[in-house]
Every structure is written in C-alpha cells, then in structure tokens.
Design an enzyme around this catalytic site. Structure first.
Site, mmCIF file in Angstrom:
data_model
loop_
_atom_site.group_PDB
_atom_site.id
_atom_site.type_symbol
_atom_site.label_atom_id
_atom_site.label_comp_id
_atom_site.label_asym_id
_atom_site.label_seq_id
_atom_site.Cartn_x
_atom_site.Cartn_y
_atom_site.Cartn_z
ATOM 1 N N SER A 101 -18.017 -5.716 -21.927
ATOM 2 C CA SER A 101 -16.662 -5.160 -21.924
ATOM 3 C C SER A 101 -16.708 -3.754 -22.506
ATOM 4 C CB SER A 101 -15.726 -6.036 -22.765
ATOM 5 O OG SER A 101 -14.492 -5.385 -22.985
ATOM 6 N N TYR A 117 -13.778 -9.996 -30.304
ATOM 7 C CA TYR A 117 -14.177 -9.789 -28.916
ATOM 8 C C TYR A 117 -15.122 -8.593 -28.814
ATOM 9 C CZ TYR A 117 -13.662 -9.455 -23.827
ATOM 10 O OH TYR A 117 -13.898 -9.426 -22.473
#
Length: 258
Positions: A148, A161
């Site tokens: 990501s 995350y």
C-alpha cells in the site's frame, strides 16, 4: 520482428492467490486465469469460494481452492501441503489477504494489533516461507506482495496498517536478494484507494472521498483491474529482470509534492 508472445502469457503456470474472492484479489485471479494460468484460491468464506470455483470451472478455467484464514498459525503449511498434493509445483504466489482497523494509534488494543499484523504481515511472511521449496523447484517463479502507499507516506488508514505494509516492503527487498539465486523474483504492488469492499467505508463518505480525490493527480479512485494488471505483469516472463521493487498504483499520489 514479431513480439515473443510467450513472454506475455502464463500458459502452464501455477499460481496461488490469498484473499482471492473479493476486490483486488478477485481481479488478480480473473486476470491470471485469462492469461492461461491455473489458480489456487485461498479465502476465508467457504460459500463464496465455492461459488467462484464453480463459475470459473464452468468457464473452462483450471482452479483449486481452500477455505482457510491465512493469519492463523499453521495455515501456510496446510495450504502448501494442499498445493503440493494437487499440483506438485508453484510458479506464482500473490500475497493479497489483508485487513484494516482505522482508528487513532492510542486507541488500538493488543488484540487489534495482533489481528492486523497477523493478517497483513505474518501471513505474507509465513506464506513465502512455506512456499519456498515449491517456488525454488519451479526455477523461474514470482512472488507479488500486495502492499500500500500507506507503507511509504502518511495516510488516514491508521498506523498499524502502514506498519504492516512497510514491513512487507522490506520483506520484499530482503527476499528478492536472498532468493535471487534460486530463480525466485519478489516484488510488491502498492495501491492507493481502490474501489474495493475494504475501502468502501471510506469511499462512501463524501467528505473523505473529496479529500482523497483532492490529493490524487488523476482525480479519481483506482479500479481493481488496474492493480491486477501490474500484478499480472510481475508474474509474467516479460518481467524476468524485475525484482525487489515496490510499484505504486496510485494515480500519481506519491509523485505529487506540496
């Protein structure tokens, strides 16, 4: 000079995709199948997995599947044992399974920390480790980790995350060097906001969506197929000299300064 079409397809390749029934994972599975690969799909929802397998087989594709949570201890070994028993080889591993809990760092519980890190990072690490013998036997194999842009810059997705994906990027670099002599390439793909069920709660909020689009030079959210296309390239022989890279699929986000 005609292009070498063998460089741009996946005929006779065996691939495994985690989290392969929704969002980016589903798009990756469909593209790999269309390029000629046989695909082993891993997902937690047994009913949804069965439906996908039946649909793909009706279309003439070669698919296998296993309903299991890759974040649980021993899952990777169970998966690879099933792959060895059914196929005896593996050429492509796509570590796509992931999750997120969006909240301020000070509010995370130890249980939430474990859940995010186990699903996003530990699963990718153990899958790579368990798949190593099969990938080495292939001689020309590829691992693609779905990371990501949150691994490379601050986003509102939360620190856990970003941490998990940042560690995934470093795992990608380390394994690319360590396993190069075994014929295993290792790369990562780092999406920005993509129209998936995981991103739905954010993209369905008009205020949040406006902020996202305002920071994206291309002015739109990405689609799962746009990520899957980069994954497919990294899986194909056409990318045979590409390893250790993290490629952003972000509409220009990472290139845009203040």
């Amino acid at each position: 000079m005609k292009p070498d079409t063998a460089m741009w397809n996946l005929q006779n390749h065996k691939a495994l995709v985690t989290g392969g029934t929704k969002g980016i994972g589903e798009a990756v599975v469909r593209q790999l199948l269309d390029l000629g690969a046989a695909v082993f799909i891993i997902a937690r929802d047994a009913d949804l997995l069965s439906k996908h397998l039946a649909d793909y087989r009706q279309q003439g594709h070669t698919v296998e599947g296993l309903a299991i949570d890759v974040g649980q201890p021993g899952a990777a070994q169970t998966i690879m044992q099933a792959v060895r028993e059914r196929w005896g080889k593996l050429d492509i591993l796509v570590n796509n399974a992931g999750t997120n809990i969006r909240k301020p760092t000070a509010e995370y519980s130890p249980e939430e920390y474990d859940h995010v890190m186990n699903t996003n990072l530990r699963s990718a690490y153990t899958m790579c480790q368990a798949a190593y013998p099969l990938l080495k036997e292939s001689g020309k194999s590829s691992i693609i980790n779905i990371s990501s842009v949150s691994a490379m810059t601050h986003t509102s997705s939360g620190s856990l995350y970003g941490m998990s994906k940042g560690a995934m990027n470093q795992l990608t670099r380390n394994l690319a060097v360590e396993w190069a002599a075994d014929g295993i390439r290792v790369n990562a793909v780092a999406p920005w906001y993509i129209r998936t069920p995981l991103a739905g709660p954010v993209l369905n909020d008009p205020e949040k969506l406006a902020r996202i689009l305002g920071r994206t030079p291309m002015g739109r959210v990405g689609e799962p197929n746009e990520v899957a296309s980069v994954v497919s390239f990294l899986a194909m022989p056409a990318s045979s000299y590409v390893t250790g890279q993290t490629i952003a699929v972000d509409g220009g986000l990472m290139a845009w300064g203040y």
